[in-house]
Write an enzyme that holds these catalytic residues in place. Sequence first.
Site, PDB file in Angstrom:
ATOM      1  N   GLY A  65      46.515  28.373  53.184  1.00  0.00           N
ATOM      2  CA  GLY A  65      46.553  26.922  53.253  1.00  0.00           C
ATOM      3  C   GLY A  65      46.891  26.329  51.896  1.00  0.00           C
ATOM      4  O   GLY A  65      46.891  27.029  50.878  1.00  0.00           O
ATOM      5  N   GLY A 113      45.140  31.012  55.572  1.00  0.00           N
ATOM      6  CA  GLY A 113      45.678  30.318  56.735  1.00  0.00           C
ATOM      7  C   GLY A 113      46.682  31.128  57.519  1.00  0.00           C
ATOM      8  O   GLY A 113      46.821  30.961  58.733  1.00  0.00           O
ATOM      9  N   GLU A 136      39.077  34.479  49.692  1.00  0.00           N
ATOM     10  CA  GLU A 136      38.408  33.185  49.500  1.00  0.00           C
ATOM     11  C   GLU A 136      37.184  33.235  48.599  1.00  0.00           C
ATOM     12  O   GLU A 136      36.863  32.231  47.950  1.00  0.00           O
ATOM     13  CB  GLU A 136      38.036  32.591  50.861  1.00  0.00           C
ATOM     14  CG  GLU A 136      39.206  32.043  51.658  1.00  0.00           C
ATOM     15  CD  GLU A 136      39.996  33.119  52.397  1.00  0.00           C
ATOM     16  OE1 GLU A 136      41.002  32.778  53.031  1.00  0.00           O
ATOM     17  OE2 GLU A 136      39.591  34.302  52.345  1.00  0.00           O
ATOM     18  N   ASP A 144      37.736  31.830  56.350  1.00  0.00           N
ATOM     19  CA  ASP A 144      37.568  30.918  57.483  1.00  0.00           C
ATOM     20  C   ASP A 144      38.688  31.118  58.494  1.00  0.00           C
ATOM     21  O   ASP A 144      39.026  32.240  58.814  1.00  0.00           O
ATOM     22  CB  ASP A 144      37.472  29.467  56.990  1.00  0.00           C
ATOM     23  CG  ASP A 144      38.719  28.996  56.257  1.00  0.00           C
ATOM     24  OD1 ASP A 144      39.451  29.838  55.695  1.00  0.00           O
ATOM     25  OD2 ASP A 144      38.981  27.783  56.239  1.00  0.00           O
TER      26      ASP A 144
END
Length: 342
Positions: A65, A113, A136, A144
């Site tokens: 992302g 992402g 992350e 996530d």
Amino acid sequence: MTDDVLFETRGAIGLITLNRPQALNALNRPMCLAIHAQLDKWRDDAAVKAVVIQGSGDRAFCAGGDVVGLYHAGKSGSDEWEGFFHDEYRMNHAIATYPKPYVALIDGITMGGGVGLSIHAPYRVATERTLFAMPETGIGLIPDVGGSHALPRLPGELGAYLGLTGARLKGVDAEYAGIATHYVPSDKLPKLIEELAEGDPVDQVLADFDTDTEEPPLVANRPAIDRHFTGDSVEGIIASLDGGNDWAKEQAATLRKMSPTSCKLTLRTLREGAKLDIAGALQNEYRVVCAIKQGSDFFEGVRAQLVDKDRNPKWVPATLAEVSDAEVNRYFEAPAGGDLRF
């Protein structure tokens, strides 16, 4: 809509092309919204038998992302932070529950992402250029995009290992770990897309292109991974690694560099995610990322890794011992704006 992602109906398939090669096809919010909307259209289009997603250029499927954008949005207090994760996670859920075959060509860098765009699909094709990671914990976030659902379902303790350390896997290791379902040389992908567009059963086409590989390097460390990355305590995992071989000690050193808060949040979301469906896992993650906005580690991690690039983040708290169970529990409370809905 946006030119950052392109859509095409080619024969029997709907083809999605992530179109930000200069940014390693990193996801932004308009891309998430566009992909979700297009999936809804193709779901109801009888002419589209399957969906295929690829990245443009030869370096990345999707490197993640737009975390620098989130860094600035979060610093400014903008609700773009919550908006991005809301729309991204809803897109991830749409992929995970899609009623038609969905084929992700994870050719090149596939992180963050990009994992959410692929790992929930029934078909995930790795190549010799695949580089998978969920890094992350090194930027004060958590794995996530449904990672708390997918990673615990990998064999043994591979999910905890990948989620905590951010370890990078090449294509053969990604297939061995169950991240990829097939392995196809990158120069065969255009032909693979052509064959899928002919409308033959996806299973059959992918089986025809699937290529044998050498023994994955990850195999050698698998016993140590399963031995050391067990339990619900990051401190316990590090203590176990400290007593292991040289490879294990290297993993312990890696974990000591990560955000202590992120490590504890990651392990909890992974252990809880093993018992949740994809919707529940994404809702859990949404609670955590909304709370992360109120802390400092994400902003410090992105500053150190991607903005100032000094590679020297100052985590707060600085040690695992300072991250109490009560503090961890706070991240799992419903956000002020309400829980994620699908």
